[in-house]
Design an enzyme around this catalytic site. Sequence first.
Site, PDB file in Angstrom:
ATOM      1  N   GLY A  67       0.796  -1.221   0.000  1.00 60.65           N
ATOM      2  CA  GLY A  67       0.000   0.000   0.000  1.00 60.65           C
ATOM      3  C   GLY A  67       0.830   1.274   0.000  1.00 60.65           C
ATOM      4  O   GLY A  67       0.302   2.364   0.260  1.00 60.65           O
ATOM      5  N   THR A  68       2.117   1.156  -0.322  1.00 61.16           N
ATOM      6  CA  THR A  68       3.012   2.319  -0.341  1.00 61.16           C
ATOM      7  C   THR A  68       2.471   3.420  -1.255  1.00 61.16           C
ATOM      8  O   THR A  68       2.426   4.595  -0.865  1.00 61.16           O
ATOM      9  CB  THR A  68       4.404   1.896  -0.887  1.00 61.16           C
ATOM     10  N   THR A  69       2.092   3.047  -2.471  1.00 62.70           N
ATOM     11  CA  THR A  69       1.662   4.026  -3.474  1.00 62.70           C
ATOM     12  C   THR A  69       0.437   4.797  -2.976  1.00 62.70           C
ATOM     13  O   THR A  69       0.360   6.025  -3.081  1.00 62.70           O
ATOM     14  CB  THR A  69       1.311   3.289  -4.787  1.00 62.70           C
ATOM     15  N   HIS A 131      11.006   1.410   3.124  1.00 66.48           N
ATOM     16  CA  HIS A 131      10.749  -0.011   3.388  1.00 66.48           C
ATOM     17  C   HIS A 131      11.706  -0.541   4.474  1.00 66.48           C
ATOM     18  O   HIS A 131      11.744  -1.744   4.730  1.00 66.48           O
ATOM     19  CB  HIS A 131      10.951  -0.836   2.112  1.00 66.48           C
ATOM     20  N   SER A 163       1.058  -9.921  -4.944  1.00 61.95           N
ATOM     21  CA  SER A 163       1.354  -8.617  -5.536  1.00 61.95           C
ATOM     22  C   SER A 163       2.854  -8.500  -5.794  1.00 61.95           C
ATOM     23  O   SER A 163       3.296  -8.030  -6.845  1.00 61.95           O
ATOM     24  CB  SER A 163       0.876  -7.519  -4.584  1.00 61.95           C
ATOM     25  N   ARG A 295      -2.317  -2.466 -10.034  1.00 68.91           N
ATOM     26  CA  ARG A 295      -2.708  -3.741 -10.642  1.00 68.91           C
ATOM     27  C   ARG A 295      -4.194  -3.949 -10.434  1.00 68.91           C
ATOM     28  O   ARG A 295      -4.992  -3.683 -11.307  1.00 68.91           O
ATOM     29  CB  ARG A 295      -1.868  -4.882 -10.048  1.00 68.91           C
TER      30      ARG A 295
HETATM   31  P1  A3P Z   1      -2.194  -5.458  -6.113  1.00 70.34           P
HETATM   32  O1  A3P Z   1      -0.968  -5.939  -6.825  1.00 70.34           O
HETATM   33  O2  A3P Z   1      -2.753  -6.499  -5.186  1.00 70.34           O
HETATM   34  O3  A3P Z   1      -3.221  -4.897  -7.007  1.00 70.34           O
HETATM   35  P2  A3P Z   1       2.856  -0.804  -3.192  1.00 70.34           P
HETATM   36  O4  A3P Z   1       2.238   0.513  -3.457  1.00 70.34           O
HETATM   37  O5  A3P Z   1       3.323  -0.974  -1.779  1.00 70.34           O
HETATM   38  O6  A3P Z   1       3.874  -1.143  -4.205  1.00 70.34           O
HETATM   39  O7  A3P Z   1       1.678  -1.868  -3.303  1.00 70.34           O
HETATM   40  C1  A3P Z   1       1.089  -2.088  -4.553  1.00 70.34           C
HETATM   41  C2  A3P Z   1      -0.306  -2.629  -4.313  1.00 70.34           C
HETATM   42  O8  A3P Z   1      -1.166  -1.568  -3.925  1.00 70.34           O
HETATM   43  C3  A3P Z   1      -0.867  -3.213  -5.588  1.00 70.34           C
HETATM   44  O9  A3P Z   1      -1.744  -4.252  -5.155  1.00 70.34           O
HETATM   45  C4  A3P Z   1      -1.621  -2.030  -6.146  1.00 70.34           C
HETATM   46  O10 A3P Z   1      -2.617  -2.367  -7.097  1.00 70.34           O
HETATM   47  C5  A3P Z   1      -2.222  -1.435  -4.881  1.00 70.34           C
HETATM   48  N1  A3P Z   1      -2.574  -0.027  -5.012  1.00 70.34           N
HETATM   49  C6  A3P Z   1      -1.900   0.944  -5.662  1.00 70.34           C
HETATM   50  N2  A3P Z   1      -2.544   2.109  -5.561  1.00 70.34           N
HETATM   51  C7  A3P Z   1      -3.663   1.890  -4.829  1.00 70.34           C
HETATM   52  C8  A3P Z   1      -4.758   2.709  -4.414  1.00 70.34           C
HETATM   53  N3  A3P Z   1      -4.820   3.992  -4.721  1.00 70.34           N
HETATM   54  N4  A3P Z   1      -5.715   2.130  -3.677  1.00 70.34           N
HETATM   55  C9  A3P Z   1      -5.674   0.829  -3.351  1.00 70.34           C
HETATM   56  N5  A3P Z   1      -4.682  -0.011  -3.733  1.00 70.34           N
HETATM   57  C10 A3P Z   1      -3.680   0.519  -4.460  1.00 70.34           C
END
Ligand code: A3P
Length: 336
Positions: A67-69, A131, A163, A295
């Site tokens: 959920g970083t993004t 991280h 993921s 994704r």
């Molecule tokens: P999935 O691959 O399960 O779809 P991070 O940001 O830590 O790299 O994590 C990426 C995961 O967060 C991916 O999960 C991505 O689709 C999801 N993600 C990215 N933006 C998001 C948002 N605005 N709301 C909810 N999930 C999000």
Amino acid sequence: MATSSNFMDMAKLAPTLPLERRCPPFPLRQFRGFWMPEGLFPALETIHSRFQTRPSDIFLACFPKSGTTWLKALGFATVNRREHPPSGEDHPLRLHGPHDCVKFFEPSIAAAGGSEDVFAAFPSPRLLSTHIPYSLLPEHITADSSGCRIVYVCRDPKDTLVSSWLFSKKASAAGNVELLKPASYTINEALELFCDGRCVTGPQWRHVVEYWEESQRRPEKVLFLRYEDMLREPARNVKKLADFIGYPFSGEEEAAGVVDAIVELCSFDHLRSLEVNKTGVLEVGFTIGNKSFFRKGVAGDWINYISPEMAAKLDGVVGEALRGSGFRFDAVGDST
Ligand code: A3P
């Protein structure tokens, strides 16, 4: 095995540590129980020895693919809402990816050569995403006296695994030759490595539980959120985030729909639909399309990739490792 109690000479230390090369996209070295990307060791030294923490710093911490993004987008939109109202047409999050609005902490230092505090000239308040496991952060960040705050988001390990597996495959397909490109990297192989804690900043459960324990001990220092709670109740979690980082919403703002506008601006569907997140790229030591960070954005998608037996294996490993910790991944709404 060599150790470094004070994070000095990390570049020399790294080659002496246990190596894992089966987990793309980075070679990993085990340090103090965590598998860290080899290329980040000089940056860890800089963070410990040269990075100057400011009381207004806000660290957004996550295990990768948790959920970083999303957290970056929400944090940025919340902190900057006076200058950039969330419904504004030219809001930075409509023109730039969340990873450009909030930089990665240790990878940015590593990408600049590893020895320079590239954030020294950044204006306050600085939002930085990391991280790094809690126990590998320097005291000048974790100490009460530093004043800075840490927000952590955790996610179900099965969704994190899936993921991360899909993302790693995309990342290792990127052009950079220095990334690991294993001939095969099946979900079965990824599961075995994940269960053994062998993944970027793994073991995942230990990463999570360290931040959780600190959030229990010092709730004013570490806010612990859950991805699944955020999906269920985004507005409630945004308010919690805003209160914690010192940017609470006023009654007038709430009545005017500012919280909902931030939720909408940062929603998966909205961010994914933006041109910058469809075609833009992120340079962070390697080059990857912004779209790789969007994704599906749901809870429970693991069911489409791993069998019930594989899920039970991971749940068993995690359950065993967490025994006695008091932490549960399936707890709902306890993220205070
Ligand atoms: P999935 O691959 O399960 O779809 P991070 O940001 O830590 O790299 O994590 C990426 C995961 O967060 C991916 O999960 C991505 O689709 C999801 N993600 C990215 N933006 C998001 C948002 N605005 N709301 C909810 N999930 C999000």
